[in-house]
Design a protein around this motif. Structure first.
Motif, PDB file in Angstrom:
ATOM      1  N   ARG A 130       1.040  -1.265  -0.004  1.00 56.46           N
ATOM      2  CA  ARG A 130      -0.247   0.344   0.104  1.00 56.46           C
ATOM      3  C   ARG A 130       1.018   1.222  -0.048  1.00 56.46           C
ATOM      4  NH1 ARG A 130      -2.315  -1.058   4.313  1.00 56.46           N
ATOM      5  NH2 ARG A 130      -4.165  -2.574   3.183  1.00 56.46           N
ATOM      6  N   ARG A 131       1.924   1.317   0.898  1.00 56.38           N
ATOM      7  CA  ARG A 131       2.734   2.303   0.723  1.00 56.38           C
ATOM      8  C   ARG A 131       3.695   2.487  -0.294  1.00 56.38           C
ATOM      9  NH1 ARG A 131       3.301   0.720   6.206  1.00 56.38           N
ATOM     10  NH2 ARG A 131       5.377  -0.490   5.942  1.00 56.38           N
ATOM     11  N   LEU A 132       3.727   1.299  -1.151  1.00 53.72           N
ATOM     12  CA  LEU A 132       4.471   1.641  -2.566  1.00 53.72           C
ATOM     13  C   LEU A 132       3.572   2.297  -3.364  1.00 53.72           C
ATOM     14  CD1 LEU A 132       6.841   0.718  -4.360  1.00 53.72           C
ATOM     15  CD2 LEU A 132       5.646  -1.294  -4.653  1.00 53.72           C
ATOM     16  N   GLY A 133       2.337   1.775  -3.397  1.00 51.76           N
ATOM     17  CA  GLY A 133       1.560   2.808  -4.335  1.00 51.76           C
ATOM     18  C   GLY A 133       1.338   4.052  -3.819  1.00 51.76           C
ATOM     19  N   THR A 134       1.267   4.452  -2.937  1.00 51.33           N
ATOM     20  CA  THR A 134       0.976   5.811  -2.342  1.00 51.33           C
ATOM     21  C   THR A 134       2.311   6.495  -2.870  1.00 51.33           C
ATOM     22  OG1 THR A 134      -0.205   5.175  -0.350  1.00 51.33           O
ATOM     23  CG2 THR A 134       1.081   7.399  -0.261  1.00 51.33           C
ATOM     24  N   LEU A 135       3.490   6.033  -2.605  1.00 52.69           N
ATOM     25  CA  LEU A 135       4.740   6.602  -2.990  1.00 52.69           C
ATOM     26  C   LEU A 135       4.808   6.682  -4.654  1.00 52.69           C
ATOM     27  CD1 LEU A 135       7.715   7.516  -2.361  1.00 52.69           C
ATOM     28  CD2 LEU A 135       8.452   5.142  -2.824  1.00 52.69           C
ATOM     29  N   LEU A 136       4.364   5.849  -5.390  1.00 54.34           N
ATOM     30  CA  LEU A 136       4.321   6.190  -6.724  1.00 54.34           C
ATOM     31  C   LEU A 136       3.296   7.345  -7.225  1.00 54.34           C
ATOM     32  CD1 LEU A 136       5.598   5.620  -9.353  1.00 54.34           C
ATOM     33  CD2 LEU A 136       3.961   3.807  -9.870  1.00 54.34           C
ATOM     34  N   GLY A 137       2.340   7.243  -6.567  1.00 53.30           N
ATOM     35  CA  GLY A 137       1.207   8.265  -6.940  1.00 53.30           C
ATOM     36  C   GLY A 137       1.858   9.618  -6.205  1.00 53.30           C
ATOM     37  N   VAL A 279      -1.462  -6.472  -5.203  1.00 50.25           N
ATOM     38  CA  VAL A 279      -1.811  -5.663  -6.180  1.00 50.25           C
ATOM     39  C   VAL A 279      -2.996  -4.520  -6.005  1.00 50.25           C
ATOM     40  CG1 VAL A 279      -2.432  -5.405  -8.653  1.00 50.25           C
ATOM     41  CG2 VAL A 279      -0.629  -7.004  -8.023  1.00 50.25           C
ATOM     42  N   ARG A 280      -3.861  -5.358  -5.283  1.00 49.18           N
ATOM     43  CA  ARG A 280      -5.148  -4.558  -4.869  1.00 49.18           C
ATOM     44  C   ARG A 280      -4.665  -3.385  -3.923  1.00 49.18           C
ATOM     45  NH1 ARG A 280     -10.094  -6.191  -5.963  1.00 49.18           N
ATOM     46  NH2 ARG A 280      -9.364  -8.427  -6.314  1.00 49.18           N
ATOM     47  N   ALA A 281      -4.115  -3.730  -2.845  1.00 48.95           N
ATOM     48  CA  ALA A 281      -3.719  -2.831  -2.024  1.00 48.95           C
ATOM     49  C   ALA A 281      -3.077  -1.793  -2.692  1.00 48.95           C
ATOM     50  CB  ALA A 281      -2.883  -3.336  -0.784  1.00 48.95           C
ATOM     51  N   ARG A 287      -4.470   5.070  -6.542  1.00 48.76           N
ATOM     52  CA  ARG A 287      -5.586   5.794  -7.105  1.00 48.76           C
ATOM     53  C   ARG A 287      -5.853   6.890  -6.054  1.00 48.76           C
ATOM     54  NH1 ARG A 287      -8.092   0.590  -7.842  1.00 48.76           N
ATOM     55  NH2 ARG A 287     -10.048   1.570  -6.560  1.00 48.76           N
ATOM     56  N   ARG A 288      -5.719   6.764  -4.899  1.00 47.22           N
ATOM     57  CA  ARG A 288      -5.985   7.690  -3.808  1.00 47.22           C
ATOM     58  C   ARG A 288      -5.204   8.924  -3.797  1.00 47.22           C
ATOM     59  NH1 ARG A 288      -7.422   3.245  -0.330  1.00 47.22           N
ATOM     60  NH2 ARG A 288      -5.463   3.240   0.415  1.00 47.22           N
ATOM     61  N   ALA A 289      -3.865   8.403  -4.082  1.00 51.78           N
ATOM     62  CA  ALA A 289      -2.706   9.287  -4.053  1.00 51.78           C
ATOM     63  C   ALA A 289      -2.641  10.366  -5.304  1.00 51.78           C
ATOM     64  CB  ALA A 289      -1.299   8.814  -4.012  1.00 51.78           C
ATOM     65  N   THR A 290      -3.191   9.848  -6.264  1.00 54.64           N
ATOM     66  CA  THR A 290      -3.180  10.731  -7.633  1.00 54.64           C
ATOM     67  C   THR A 290      -4.710  11.175  -8.029  1.00 54.64           C
ATOM     68  OG1 THR A 290      -3.362   8.660  -9.056  1.00 54.64           O
ATOM     69  CG2 THR A 290      -1.256   9.275  -8.669  1.00 54.64           C
ATOM     70  N   GLY A 291      -5.541  10.439  -7.497  1.00 51.96           N
ATOM     71  CA  GLY A 291      -7.170  10.832  -7.964  1.00 51.96           C
ATOM     72  C   GLY A 291      -7.513  10.126  -9.154  1.00 51.96           C
ATOM     73  N   ALA A 292      -6.774   9.252  -9.671  1.00 54.78           N
ATOM     74  CA  ALA A 292      -7.100   8.472 -10.882  1.00 54.78           C
ATOM     75  C   ALA A 292      -8.078   7.633 -10.598  1.00 54.78           C
ATOM     76  CB  ALA A 292      -5.843   7.569 -11.192  1.00 54.78           C
ATOM     77  N   ASP A 293      -8.891   7.512 -11.687  1.00 62.03           N
ATOM     78  CA  ASP A 293     -10.294   6.505 -11.280  1.00 62.03           C
ATOM     79  C   ASP A 293     -10.099   5.146 -12.053  1.00 62.03           C
ATOM     80  OD1 ASP A 293     -10.701   6.615 -14.083  1.00 62.03           O
ATOM     81  OD2 ASP A 293     -12.142   8.398 -14.134  1.00 62.03           O
ATOM     82  N   ARG A 294     -11.209   4.518 -11.587  1.00 64.80           N
ATOM     83  CA  ARG A 294     -10.926   2.988 -12.037  1.00 64.80           C
ATOM     84  C   ARG A 294     -11.057   2.695 -13.352  1.00 64.80           C
ATOM     85  NH1 ARG A 294     -15.393   0.246  -7.651  1.00 64.80           N
ATOM     86  NH2 ARG A 294     -14.331   0.974  -5.775  1.00 64.80           N
ATOM     87  N   ALA A 295     -11.723   3.546 -14.173  1.00 65.04           N
ATOM     88  CA  ALA A 295     -11.489   3.302 -15.626  1.00 65.04           C
ATOM     89  C   ALA A 295     -10.198   3.597 -16.323  1.00 65.04           C
ATOM     90  CB  ALA A 295     -12.571   4.354 -16.290  1.00 65.04           C
ATOM     91  N   GLU A 296      -9.150   4.631 -15.623  1.00 70.83           N
ATOM     92  CA  GLU A 296      -8.081   4.844 -15.910  1.00 70.83           C
ATOM     93  C   GLU A 296      -7.083   3.816 -15.786  1.00 70.83           C
ATOM     94  OE1 GLU A 296      -4.480   8.260 -15.485  1.00 70.83           O
ATOM     95  OE2 GLU A 296      -6.429   8.459 -14.592  1.00 70.83           O
ATOM     96  N   VAL A 347      -7.254  -9.844 -12.792  1.00 75.52           N
ATOM     97  CA  VAL A 347      -6.228  -8.890 -12.767  1.00 75.52           C
ATOM     98  C   VAL A 347      -6.675  -7.438 -13.085  1.00 75.52           C
ATOM     99  CG1 VAL A 347      -4.182  -8.217 -13.855  1.00 75.52           C
ATOM    100  CG2 VAL A 347      -4.395 -10.516 -13.526  1.00 75.52           C
ATOM    101  N   SER A 348      -7.788  -7.379 -13.910  1.00 75.80           N
ATOM    102  CA  SER A 348      -8.395  -5.845 -14.230  1.00 75.80           C
ATOM    103  C   SER A 348      -9.249  -5.327 -12.690  1.00 75.80           C
ATOM    104  CB  SER A 348      -9.311  -6.064 -15.216  1.00 75.80           C
ATOM    105  OG  SER A 348     -10.095  -5.097 -15.480  1.00 75.80           O
ATOM    106  N   ASP A 349      -9.610  -6.605 -12.147  1.00 71.38           N
ATOM    107  CA  ASP A 349     -10.290  -6.193 -11.041  1.00 71.38           C
ATOM    108  C   ASP A 349      -9.417  -5.749 -10.020  1.00 71.38           C
ATOM    109  OD1 ASP A 349     -12.991  -6.145  -9.268  1.00 71.38           O
ATOM    110  OD2 ASP A 349     -11.717  -7.433  -8.120  1.00 71.38           O
ATOM    111  N   ALA A 350      -8.307  -6.351  -9.738  1.00 71.21           N
ATOM    112  CA  ALA A 350      -7.111  -6.114  -8.836  1.00 71.21           C
ATOM    113  C   ALA A 350      -6.744  -4.633  -8.964  1.00 71.21           C
ATOM    114  CB  ALA A 350      -6.074  -7.012  -8.693  1.00 71.21           C
ATOM    115  N   PHE A 351      -6.662  -4.174 -10.249  1.00 69.90           N
ATOM    116  CA  PHE A 351      -6.293  -2.767 -10.485  1.00 69.90           C
ATOM    117  C   PHE A 351      -7.334  -1.753 -10.386  1.00 69.90           C
ATOM    118  CE2 PHE A 351      -2.517  -4.965 -12.777  1.00 69.90           C
ATOM    119  CZ  PHE A 351      -1.493  -3.993 -12.075  1.00 69.90           C
ATOM    120  N   ALA A 352      -8.683  -2.275 -10.648  1.00 70.93           N
ATOM    121  CA  ALA A 352      -9.827  -1.286 -10.807  1.00 70.93           C
ATOM    122  C   ALA A 352     -10.937  -1.260 -10.115  1.00 70.93           C
ATOM    123  CB  ALA A 352      -9.785  -0.911 -12.257  1.00 70.93           C
ATOM    124  N   GLY A 353     -10.925  -2.641  -9.236  1.00 66.04           N
ATOM    125  CA  GLY A 353     -12.085  -2.982  -8.535  1.00 66.04           C
ATOM    126  C   GLY A 353     -12.052  -2.192  -7.312  1.00 66.04           C
TER     127      GLY A 353
END
Length: 353
Positions: A130-137, A279-281, A287-296, A347-353
């Motif tokens: 989760r922290r990794l995703g926040t960092l990249l965002g 991947v989901r975390a 998405r939270r860090a960047t504001g990117a939506d699920r569709a993106e 996989v799609s659901d893990a990234f966007a679900g």
């Protein structure tokens, strides 16, 4: 890394011109030792010990990014990101204030040495993922603040090497597969790697023919990205990131694709599956860090999946460049494309679900 691979540095690294470089960095002291760093496929690095400390000396060799102006732009970016509090290791200026030294036609930069270690996804807990995703965002949003606009009317424009696989003619891909099969079959002495390569190439040709109608359109939006975010370019101290390194691929590309591509490297297991809970975390935090939506994220996952189906860089290195350093990556990378196709919805659901 997609499309035609860059030419890696060949042979043993020569001794860099340490004396000439340290004369420019008088504050760094007198040299004691200079030892090559093992990691790194495209440039060369050295652990430089002096009477005043330890440094990382980088020799820039990757042709597309090894000119002085490009390196200086990378350096300015890391300096600005560091000022915002992100974990980076900006270069040290010399006595004239410059961060790039050109000696004997090669560009060098001196960085502080960062004590830390690389950690792949298997070594990351769900919380660390989760922290990794926040960092990249945070990197992506900070780059929006510190980098100059690019493209018409100040809007970011996609760099020329982006979207190669998404826009490639499948007939070109099939010709590449046929050529690599020919080289794998002719390779001597033939071994189990060659047999696996031939099997995976034939398998990939069938998958591409079966899914040709799922070829994605090019990405519509882009922004500044690190360009090569993976475990060997991130150093940890304990559970916390200490430094994001190697900004050579800094450029304007689809941001969400970098997030997906990084996850596919961090969280791939030896058998080619992705650790989907991590991947989901990671993706939710990004998405939270960047504001990117699920569709993106879903669209980015689709484009990276297609890219993986069309990408054979590890085999190009082995059979066309006669460089085997990427061989250990091939089994998991090639299996991932097949597994991802079979588990596409999960996989799609893990990234966007």
């Amino acid at each position: 890394m997609a499309g035609v691979p860059p030419v890696p540095p060949a042979g043993a690294p020569p001794v860099p011109p340490v004396g000439a470089l340290l004369r420019r960095h008088r504050h760094a002291g007198e040299p004691l030792s200079c030892v090559p760093v093992a990691e790194g496929l495209l440039n060369r690095g050295f652990r430089l010990s002096t009477t005043r400390g330890t440094y990382f000396l980088k020799q820039h060799l990757d042709a597309p990014t090894a000119d002085r102006a490009t390196i200086a732009r990378q350096h300015r970016a890391t300096q600005r990101l560091h000022a915002l509090g992100l974990p980076v290791a900006p270069p040290l200026p010399d006595t004239t204030g410059r961060t790039v030294a050109v000696v004997d036609g090669h560009c060098y930069a001196l960085h502080p040495w960062v004590d830390g270690r690389h950690r792949d996804g298997a070594q990351l807990s769900t919380g660390c993922s989760r922290r990794l995703g926040t960092l990249l965002g945070q990197v992506h949003t900070a780059l929006d603040r510190v980098m100059e606009p690019s493209g018409p009317d100040g809007a970011p424009g996609v760099t020329a090497d982006d979207g190669v696989c998404a826009s490639a003619d499948l007939q070109d891909t099939f010709r590449a597969i046929d050529e690599l099969i020919r080289l794998a079959r002719a390779h001597r002495p033939r071994d189990s790697f060659d047999a696996l390569a031939e099997h995976r190439l034939r398998e990939r040709r069938r998958l591409l023919a079966q899914h040709a109608h799922h070829r994605p359109p090019p990405a519509a939006a882009a922004g500044w990205v690190h360009g090569d975010f993976h475990p060997l370019n991130l150093l940890y101290r304990g559970a916390e990131p200490a430094a994001i390194i190697d900004w050579d691929r800094l450029g304007v590309r689809p941001r969400a694709e970098e997030a997906v591509r990084a996850a596919a490297i961090f969280f791939v297991r030896p058998g080619g599956e992705l650790a989907l809970e991590k991947v989901r975390a990671y993706a939710r935090a990004y998405r939270r860090a960047t504001g990117a939506d699920r569709a993106e994220l879903a669209a980015a996952a689709h484009r990276v999946w297609w890219e993986r189906l069309n990408d054979f860089w590890t085999l190009r290195w082995r059979y066309q460049l006669h460089d085997r350093r990427a061989d250990p990556q091939f089994p998991a990378v090639s299996a991932l494309a097949v597994w991802w196709t079979r588990e596409y919805e999960a996989v799609s659901d893990a990234f966007a679900g």
